[in-house]
Scaffold this motif. Structure first.
Motif, PDB file in Angstrom:
ATOM      1  N   ASP A   9       0.834  -1.198   0.000  1.00 38.83           N
ATOM      2  CA  ASP A   9       0.000   0.000   0.000  1.00 38.83           C
ATOM      3  C   ASP A   9       0.874   1.255   0.000  1.00 38.83           C
ATOM      4  OD1 ASP A   9       0.923   0.098   2.655  1.00 38.83           O
ATOM      5  OD2 ASP A   9      -0.895  -0.799   3.459  1.00 38.83           O
ATOM      6  N   ARG A  51      -4.548   0.646  -0.712  1.00 42.21           N
ATOM      7  CA  ARG A  51      -4.813  -0.747  -1.072  1.00 42.21           C
ATOM      8  C   ARG A  51      -5.127  -1.600   0.155  1.00 42.21           C
ATOM      9  NH1 ARG A  51      -0.470  -2.799  -4.776  1.00 42.21           N
ATOM     10  NH2 ARG A  51      -1.898  -2.163  -6.441  1.00 42.21           N
ATOM     11  N   LEU A  86       0.431  -5.666   3.520  1.00 35.90           N
ATOM     12  CA  LEU A  86      -0.882  -5.032   3.494  1.00 35.90           C
ATOM     13  C   LEU A  86      -1.575  -5.250   4.836  1.00 35.90           C
ATOM     14  CD1 LEU A  86      -2.165  -6.127  -0.048  1.00 35.90           C
ATOM     15  CD2 LEU A  86      -1.612  -3.790   0.655  1.00 35.90           C
ATOM     16  N   ASN A  89      -4.835  -0.506   5.708  1.00 34.35           N
ATOM     17  CA  ASN A  89      -6.101   0.059   5.235  1.00 34.35           C
ATOM     18  C   ASN A  89      -7.297  -0.824   5.563  1.00 34.35           C
ATOM     19  OD1 ASN A  89      -5.195   2.551   3.769  1.00 34.35           O
ATOM     20  ND2 ASN A  89      -3.953   1.024   2.718  1.00 34.35           N
TER      21      ASN A  89
END
Length: 205
Positions: A9, A51, A86, A89
């Motif tokens: 991200d 992302r 990741l 988010n």
């Protein structure tokens, strides 16, 4: 030459919270990793701010990693190692995801990547649990975007570790990386170097 894809991200993109811009090629962890690894490696940046692992964002389009990982990896294959960082988010309040839900999203990415015809040999995947979102973030200028998100972020490392062991992939925890004191969510320049050094140490094993 070994090829390594870095799928992540804004912290893989290299977002700089101080300038609201992007760290340069001397600072981003992917670029620092390239310098540490030298000419025998090609480090491929695939970072996108916002992302998620698999969650489709109702506000910002194209953010679900699960929707993009197939064309992304197919366009860069063949390669030797995939690094996935990741989860930050996914912690946004609007997704209402538990730490286990987020780890399951990461598991979907891992399993999909494993089965793709993109590998130079046996699939080699490194899952990185991102540095947790500090509590101060919830009262910073990005509070309206992130919502209540800090507590669950501290539980990702444990859930990712369990998942990585079951999937027989490598696992790293970025909890000790230095963060900025603007939004308490993104890596500082120091944190980028720390992360690159940690990953390089793992790659040499």
């Amino acid at each position: 030459m070994k090829r390594i894809v870095c799928f992540g991200d804004s912290n893989t993109y290299g977002y700089d919270a101080i300038t609201d811009g992007r760290f340069d090629e001397n600072t981003r962890w992917t670029c620092v990793l390239q310098k540490l690894a030298g000419p025998d490696y090609t480090i491929i940046e695939e970072g996108l701010s916002g992302r998620t692992t698999c969650y489709r964002d109702p506000i910002n389009e194209g953010m679900a990693g699960m929707d993009y990982i197939y064309p992304c990896l197919m366009s860069h294959g063949p390669f030797d190692t995939l690094i996935i960082m990741l989860g930050t988010n996914d912690c946004k309040e609007r997704f209402s995801a538990t730490p286990k839900n987020i780890a399951d999203g990461m598991k979907r990415l891992v399993e999909k990547a494993k089965g793709m015809p993109v590998w130079n040999g046996v699939p080699d995947i490194i899952v990185i649990s991102p540095a947790p979102i500090r509590k101060e973030c919830e009262s910073s200028f990005v509070a309206g975007e992130m919502g209540i998100s800090s507590d669950k972020s501290y539980q990702l490392a444990r859930e990712y570790s369990i998942m990585a062991k079951l999937e027989k992939v490598r696992f790293l925890d970025a909890a000790s990386m230095d963060m900025n004191t603007i939004d308490y969510m993104h890596l500082s320049a120091k944190g980028h170097r720390q992360l690159a050094e940690m990953i390089w140490e793992e790659l040499q094993k």
